[in-house]
Design an enzyme around this catalytic site. Structure first.
Site, short mmCIF file in Angstrom:
data_model
loop_
_atom_site.label_atom_id
_atom_site.label_comp_id
_atom_site.label_asym_id
_atom_site.label_seq_id
_atom_site.Cartn_x
_atom_site.Cartn_y
_atom_site.Cartn_z
N GLU A 158 0.81 -1.22 0.00
CA GLU A 158 0.00 0.00 0.00
C GLU A 158 0.84 1.26 0.00
O GLU A 158 0.49 2.27 -0.61
CB GLU A 158 -0.96 0.00 1.20
N HIS A 195 -12.16 -6.32 7.94
CA HIS A 195 -12.83 -6.08 6.66
C HIS A 195 -14.08 -5.25 6.91
O HIS A 195 -15.06 -5.34 6.17
CB HIS A 195 -13.22 -7.39 5.96
#
Ligand SMILES: Cc1ncc(C[n+]2csc(CCOP(=O)(O)OP(=O)(O)O)c2C)c(N)n1
Length: 691
Positions: free
Chosen positions: A423, A492
């Site tokens: 990322e 999540h």
């Protein structure tokens, strides 16, 4: 100490060999003399800055003394204003070598209004110079590498032979970003020159505490990476290596790393005292490797300068430096009224031309994820500078949520491509691409995994414009699926808007339906500043979040809330997945005779204060509802503004409903207990209505 003549020989050999195409062909002695002058100039500036510091005229100094030779060598091998540079704070000589003037350096050092690097926002030694393609540097060690890789990727996409220089000390090679950058650059054979200036110390920490090996060995294993070691106190040897390294980059042979063995003749910075952790012998040995006497004796021996010439040059440089410092000292200090200007381009978000609150035409209903996809297609077709990348975004996966389906097939893998699973790499390279005019629209696969990129977002992406006094900008759109109600457990389900709302310079968008998502994403892509574009995973395919598709000219302005339902007794301020839950609760309250107005903020930064205050002035009661953790959630900001600005209109204290102060658990009954439900909103509305 090495024989200076050995270096001279190496320099001659290289001058005949494969030089950097386009580099000025300079007679060798003239080159050595120019380097000598620039090294003396840098050294004298270090000395002058330390004097000014002692006089209380500045607050920070970090010296280049001992690093000059390799830095001037690197600058001499590059094309000023043609190649790109990501220097680090110790690179004064490099910047002088590229063409930065002493006046410019002192304007920055003394924090003057005309400081061309940052408008006196950053501490000294954070170099930036758009016309020399020196891209603004921030302070975290190591963030520059990935930006340089992104910049070099831009050169490759444009088909130019530009080289991107990036530098740091050896300590900084312990940062993960260094290895991410080597990985990406070597995988794509990008023209990046990594210049690692190894002075053996990272402040007080010796290299033996950074790694078990040398930086040169540390870089082994990256294919396509050409590795060099050089005595960085020897100008001629350094120039030889730099020319070779740069020429290889230009020829498309991939990245190069030059590890230069240098000396740090000053403490780490003016805040440091190296006598506390280095022995007298060690410090004396450093002085014996001072690059300036070394080049001087080479020139004297070669007959390039006489002892008198050298003395006259020192005098001239002393006068030049004094005059530059005096000039800067006489310039005005910055106006405090400008302290917060330039965080965003216009300080207040201006809608792109043609933006409107209603589409001119509507088509078939689409779900939210398709709205995202269509916005990308329309904007990519319109602007060839847009590149889309992230994990799994290429066809035929097309993104784990399918938002990028069809894009790589339609626009090609040069413009739509998978990134490594990293990322920080995604954001860092995007910052580099954006600084040279690309429009990256990148995907972070889940909000829960944005945290490895936090440094690049907080310290780099969001601050580029402000810290460079509008010299550079970072128009990057970061698309991020977020949110819960999908049994996604701790990692999540996260909402991230409150954390990022605290970072000036970053817009935050959070649509609740397909039409808004399309109009807002198109505006985000056409904007001039970075945008965190939050997409609720639970809404991607919900029929209730679908809309007739707005036409391709529909661009929704930021900072304009939507009245999702009109009412007169209580206001709900909400966004994202709680819009639908609020509307359902409002319908139930209507049946009980309570009229509830529901405002969908649509954008968090900026948020529509006027619409909220107007509604609260009408209803006198307000509930702020969001899915994110309650404590320090964005609702706290909204409530505080209402309490201050609408106090007299209130008939009840502002109420907040948010997620529990807990991670989101996996099991449906546990998840439901943590994430706000329609029943929670209903209870809140009942309480407010009867207050
Ligand atoms: C991410 C980060 N951590 C810590 C610091 C504080 N810091 C500034 S410079 C420095 C040492 C860097 O050493 P090195 O990379 O060897 O370069 P040198 O200063 O020796 O040239 C540290 C720890 C920082 N600026 N950024």
């Amino acid at each position: 100490m090495m024989n200076p003549r050995a270096g001279a020989k190496a320099g001659r050999r290289q001058a005949k060999g494969a030089g950097a195409p386009g580099a000025p062909a300079m007679p060798e002695t003239a080159l050595l003399k120019a380097a000598y002058r620039q090294m003396l100039l840098t050294r004298r500036m270090d000395e002058k800055m330390m004097i000014l510091l002692k006089q209380g005229k500045s607050f920070f100094h970090i010296g280049a003394s001992g690093h000059e030779a390799v830095q001037i060598a690197a600058a001499s091998a590059l094309r000023p204003g043609g190649d790109w540079a990501y220097p680090y704070y110790r690179d004064l000589a490099f910047c002088i070598g590229l063409g930065m003037t002493p006046e410019e350096v002192f304007l920055s050092f003394l924090g003057k209004a005309e400081d061309p690097m940052s408008g006196a926002r950053q501490m000294p030694s954070h170099y930036s110079m758009p016309h020399l393609r020196i891209v603004s540097q921030s302070s975290p060690t190591g963030t520059q590498y990935l930006q340089a890789v992104g910049c070099a990727l831009g050169s490759k996409l444009e088909g130019t032979d530009e080289v991107t220089y990036v530098s740091s000390g050896e300590g900084t090679t312990s940062q993960g970003d260094f290895h991410e950058a080597l990985n990406w650059a070597s995988r794509e054979k990008l023209p990046v020159l990594f210049c690692i200036q190894d002075n053996k110390y990272a402040i007080s920490v010796h290299i033996s505490q950074q790694t078990t090996t040398t930086v040169h060995d540390l870089c082994a294993g990256y294919v396509n990476l050409r590795r060099y070691q050089v005595d960085g106190t020897d100008f001629a040897a350094s120039y030889d290596i730099m020319r070779e390294a740069v020429a290889g980059c230009r020829r498309g042979e991939g990245p190069a790393v030059v590890v230069a063995d240098v000396v740090r003749l000053l403490p780490h910075s003016s805040s440091d005292n190296q006598a506390k952790y280095r022995s007298r012998e060690d410090l004396e040995a450093q002085k014996a490797r001072d690059p300036i006497p070394r080049l001087e004796s080479l020139l004297l021996a070669a007959g390039g300068v006489s002892a008198e010439d050298a003395e006259a040059l020192r005098d001239e440089i002393r006068r030049t430096v004094d005059a530059a410092a005096d000039h800067a000292a006489g310039r005005p200090d910055p106006d405090p009224a400008t302290a917060t200007s330039g965080v965003w381009r216009d300080d207040v978000y201006l809608p792109p031309p043609g933006a409107s609150l209603t589409p001119a035409a509507k088509g078939e209903p689409i779900v939210l994820v398709d709205a995202i996809n269509h916005a990308l297609v329309e904007e990519m077709a319109r602007n060839p500078r847009i590149v889309v990348y992230g994990e799994d975004v290429e066809d035929h996966k097309g993104g784990v949520f399918t938002a990028t389906t069809g894009l790589s097939v339609r626009f090609g893998r040069e413009r739509v491509f998978n990134s490594p699973l990293a990322e920080s790499s995604i954001i860092g390279t995007a910052v580099g691409l954006a600084s040279r005019g690309f429009r990256p629209v990148v995907e972070i696969q889940f909000g829960d995994y944005i945290w490895p990129a936090m440094n690049q977002i907080r310290n780099e992406l969001a601050t580029m414009r402000y810290r460079s006094a509008n010299g550079w900008s970072s128009p990057v759109v970061v698309r991020v699926p977020v949110g819960g109600y999908i049994h996604g457990g701790l990692c999540h389900s996260q909402n991230i808007e409150a954390t990022f709302a605290h970072f000036p310079g970053l817009y935050i968008v959070y649509p609740s339906n397909a039409a808004d998502a399309k109009g807002l994403l198109k505006s985000a892509i056409r904007g001039e500043d970075p945008v965190l574009f939050l997409e609720h995973k639970g809404l991607y395919r919900q029929i209730y979040a679908s809309s007739p598709e707005p036409d391709d000219s529909f661009l929704l302005p930021f900072g304009r809330a939507r009245v999702a339902r009109e009412g007169s007794d209580v206001t709900v301020v909400t966004y994202g997945a709680l819009v639908k839950r609020s509307l359902d609760a409002a319908a139930k309250m209507q049946a009980r005779g309570v009229s509830v107005e529901v405002l969908d903020l649509r954008t968090i930064i900026p948020w529509d204060r006027e619409a909220v205050l107007e509604s609260v002035a009408k209803t006198g009661r307000v509930l702020i509802a969001h899915e994110d953790v309650l404590t320090a959630g964005f609702g706290a900001e909204v409530a505080a503004v209402i309490a201050r600005e609408a106090f007299e209109a209130l008939d009840a204290p502002p109420m907040r409903i948010g997620g529990g102060d807990s991670p989101v658990p996996y099991s449906p009954p546990l998840e439901a207990a943590v994430l706000p439900q329609e029943s929670d909103i209903l209870r809140g509305l009942e309480e407010l209505a009867s207050y």
